[in-house]
Design a protein around this motif. Structure first.
Motif, PDB file in Angstrom:
ATOM      1  N   GLN A  18       0.823  -1.206   0.000  1.00 13.77           N
ATOM      2  CA  GLN A  18       0.000   0.000   0.000  1.00 13.77           C
ATOM      3  C   GLN A  18       0.856   1.255   0.000  1.00 13.77           C
ATOM      4  N   LEU A  19       1.929   1.241   0.788  1.00 20.88           N
ATOM      5  CA  LEU A  19       2.832   2.389   0.844  1.00 20.88           C
ATOM      6  C   LEU A  19       3.524   2.617  -0.496  1.00 20.88           C
ATOM      7  N   ALA A  20       3.875   1.511  -1.170  1.00 19.31           N
ATOM      8  CA  ALA A  20       4.542   1.626  -2.467  1.00 19.31           C
ATOM      9  C   ALA A  20       3.603   2.239  -3.505  1.00 19.31           C
ATOM     10  N   ILE A  21       2.351   1.786  -3.530  1.00 23.14           N
ATOM     11  CA  ILE A  21       1.380   2.325  -4.491  1.00 23.14           C
ATOM     12  C   ILE A  21       1.090   3.782  -4.170  1.00 23.14           C
ATOM     13  N   TYR A  22       0.901   4.078  -2.891  1.00 25.33           N
ATOM     14  CA  TYR A  22       0.615   5.448  -2.478  1.00 25.33           C
ATOM     15  C   TYR A  22       1.800   6.357  -2.806  1.00 25.33           C
ATOM     16  N   GLY A  23       3.009   5.886  -2.540  1.00 22.05           N
ATOM     17  CA  GLY A  23       4.204   6.668  -2.844  1.00 22.05           C
ATOM     18  C   GLY A  23       4.376   6.890  -4.337  1.00 22.05           C
ATOM     19  N   LEU A  24       4.026   5.884  -5.133  1.00 19.83           N
ATOM     20  CA  LEU A  24       4.122   6.004  -6.587  1.00 19.83           C
ATOM     21  C   LEU A  24       3.185   7.100  -7.105  1.00 19.83           C
ATOM     22  N   LEU A  25       1.937   7.097  -6.622  1.00 12.34           N
ATOM     23  CA  LEU A  25       0.942   8.071  -7.079  1.00 12.34           C
ATOM     24  C   LEU A  25       1.192   9.457  -6.508  1.00 12.34           C
ATOM     25  N   ASN A  26       1.466   9.511  -5.201  1.00 12.21           N
ATOM     26  CA  ASN A  26       1.513  10.784  -4.493  1.00 12.21           C
ATOM     27  C   ASN A  26       2.874  11.474  -4.536  1.00 12.21           C
ATOM     28  N   ILE A  27       3.922  10.695  -4.755  1.00 18.50           N
ATOM     29  CA  ILE A  27       5.272  11.268  -4.774  1.00 18.50           C
ATOM     30  C   ILE A  27       5.894  11.161  -6.169  1.00 18.50           C
ATOM     31  N   SER A  28       6.066   9.939  -6.664  1.00 18.87           N
ATOM     32  CA  SER A  28       6.760   9.742  -7.941  1.00 18.87           C
ATOM     33  C   SER A  28       6.048  10.440  -9.095  1.00 18.87           C
ATOM     34  N   VAL A  29       4.768  10.125  -9.292  1.00 22.51           N
ATOM     35  CA  VAL A  29       4.032  10.677 -10.428  1.00 22.51           C
ATOM     36  C   VAL A  29       3.620  12.117 -10.169  1.00 22.51           C
ATOM     37  N   TYR A  30       2.919  12.343  -9.050  1.00 23.57           N
ATOM     38  CA  TYR A  30       2.418  13.690  -8.775  1.00 23.57           C
ATOM     39  C   TYR A  30       3.542  14.713  -8.635  1.00 23.57           C
ATOM     40  N   LEU A  31       4.393  14.544  -7.632  1.00 20.30           N
ATOM     41  CA  LEU A  31       5.427  15.550  -7.386  1.00 20.30           C
ATOM     42  C   LEU A  31       6.557  15.472  -8.409  1.00 20.30           C
ATOM     43  N   GLY A  32       6.774  14.286  -8.993  1.00 18.73           N
ATOM     44  CA  GLY A  32       7.766  14.182 -10.058  1.00 18.73           C
ATOM     45  C   GLY A  32       7.351  15.004 -11.271  1.00 18.73           C
ATOM     46  N   MET A  33       6.081  14.846 -11.681  1.00 20.67           N
ATOM     47  CA  MET A  33       5.572  15.621 -12.812  1.00 20.67           C
ATOM     48  C   MET A  33       5.440  17.104 -12.450  1.00 20.67           C
ATOM     49  N   TYR A  34       5.072  17.354 -11.204  1.00 22.07           N
ATOM     50  CA  TYR A  34       4.886  18.737 -10.749  1.00 22.07           C
ATOM     51  C   TYR A  34       6.189  19.529 -10.859  1.00 22.07           C
ATOM     52  N   VAL A  35       7.285  18.947 -10.388  1.00 22.93           N
ATOM     53  CA  VAL A  35       8.548  19.679 -10.403  1.00 22.93           C
ATOM     54  C   VAL A  35       9.051  19.862 -11.834  1.00 22.93           C
ATOM     55  N   VAL A  36       8.780  18.901 -12.714  1.00 22.42           N
ATOM     56  CA  VAL A  36       9.144  19.052 -14.131  1.00 22.42           C
ATOM     57  C   VAL A  36       8.296  20.153 -14.764  1.00 22.42           C
ATOM     58  N   ALA A  37       7.001  20.165 -14.446  1.00 17.70           N
ATOM     59  CA  ALA A  37       6.100  21.184 -14.995  1.00 17.70           C
ATOM     60  C   ALA A  37       6.478  22.581 -14.529  1.00 17.70           C
ATOM     61  N   MET A  38       6.963  22.700 -13.286  1.00 18.46           N
ATOM     62  CA  MET A  38       7.300  24.016 -12.736  1.00 18.46           C
ATOM     63  C   MET A  38       8.450  24.674 -13.480  1.00 18.46           C
ATOM     64  N   LYS A  39       9.172  23.904 -14.262  1.00 23.07           N
ATOM     65  CA  LYS A  39      10.239  24.460 -15.091  1.00 23.07           C
ATOM     66  C   LYS A  39       9.634  25.309 -16.204  1.00 23.07           C
ATOM     67  N   GLU A  40       8.344  25.038 -16.525  1.00 19.59           N
ATOM     68  CA  GLU A  40       7.715  25.691 -17.664  1.00 19.59           C
ATOM     69  C   GLU A  40       6.454  26.478 -17.309  1.00 19.59           C
ATOM     70  N   VAL A  41       6.231  26.724 -16.015  1.00 16.30           N
ATOM     71  CA  VAL A  41       5.109  27.584 -15.604  1.00 16.30           C
ATOM     72  C   VAL A  41       5.609  28.512 -14.502  1.00 16.30           C
TER      73      VAL A  41
END
Length: 301
Positions: free
Chosen positions: A74-97
């Motif tokens: 459960q922690l791995a799935i939650y970490g994947l969605l909430n950290i890897s995908v969400y914040l990973g994409m967020y920090v990449v997006a912040m380079k362009e907004v």
């Protein structure tokens, strides 16, 4: 009103204001760190620092138990969605907004959560939630519109930001739909942060460019702010607020986009135009329309 009630009210107001300032400050702190480092490098350092502190406090100082069997999955799935995908994409997006657009998007997270809860929790389809989502997304576009001309905001950056918010919403729904037995919240947050950071590590190493990472004072200031005041302090303050009164706690989220735009304007010189004010008003309207489910609105960044 007794002295105890006065002190309780003062504590509530102080806690709420600090949370409303810290939570949206993540966008500006991210932009500061990104001046001298690649997005995923900022993310991995942030998660590593925050997770190490939280897990040390949880398991060494508080002596909380370790996760057991299915809890690791459960922690791995939650970490994947909430950290890897969400914040990973967020920090990449912040380079362009801009920081303002980033702060607005994060502040509108309850609307995304309410929308996806209709699908994944099989709640009755609500035209009100669909309208709220449309109004909020329109607000982001209004704020970003004049910034497309000088490339302060790109269509790709805005799209990544929106997709990341859907991942955050999905992660929050997953978190609330699972049994965590007696795991301490600090334990859950610490391990999901660490696991999410580990999942990002291979991508970070594959895209790493030494000349793009200066590890300057700006990098450390932004990254440490994200790790400590945002990932740890803001989450704990939010949990304190919803523990006292979940309904009233939600009202503090309405201040987050306002403070986020002010912080971005002061520290990043982000412009405040009629488009900014109009877009902000639309995001606040979307939040008001949604009447989001308080049980699904807990920030766990």
């Amino acid at each position: 009103m007794t002295n105890q009630n006065i002190q309780s009210r003062q504590s509530w107001l102080i806690t709420g204001f600090i949370f409303a300032i810290l939570w949206p400050s993540a966008a500006t702190a991210t932009k500061v760190a990104l001046k001298d480092a690649q997005p995923l490098v900022v993310a991995v350092f942030r998660f590593g620092i925050a997770a190490t502190i939280m897990l040390f406090v949880s398991h060494v100082i508080l002596e909380n138990k370790l996760p057991q069997r299915k809890e690791w999955r459960q922690l791995a799935i939650y970490g994947l969605l909430n950290i890897s995908v969400y914040l990973g994409m967020y920090v990449v997006a912040m380079k362009e907004v801009t920081a303002s657009v980033g702060a607005l998007t994060v502040a509108a997270s309850p609307v995304f959560i309410s929308f996806l809860s209709l699908i994944f929790l099989k709640k009755p389809m609500s035209p009100r939630i669909l309208l709220a989502l449309l109004v909020c997304i329109s607000g982001f576009v209004v704020v970003a519109w004049p910034l497309f001309a000088d490339a302060s905001v790109t269509a790709r950056g805005l799209a990544l930001l929106l997709v990341s918010m859907f991942s955050y919403a999905l992660g929050t729904i997953y978190f609330t739909s699972r049994q965590w037995e007696s795991l301490h919240l600090l334990t859950i947050n610490g391990w999901q942060t660490l696991l999410g950071g580990i999942f990002l590590l291979p991508f970070t190493l594959l895209t790493y460019k030494s000349d793009a990472n200066l590890f300057s004072a700006g990098f450390w200031a932004g990254t440490l702010w994200l790790a400590l005041p945002v990932s740890i302090a803001a989450v704990l303050l939010w949990l304190k607020l919803i523990k006292q009164d979940a309904v009233k706690a939600g009202l503090w989220l309405f201040l987050c986009p306002i403070f986020g735009i002010i912080i971005a304007a002061v520290l990043m010189d982000d412009p405040i135009s009629l488009f900014t004010v109009g877009g902000l008003a639309m995001v606040l309207a979307g939040l008001a329309i949604s009447h989001y489910d308080k049980k699904l609105s807990t920030p766990m960044e």
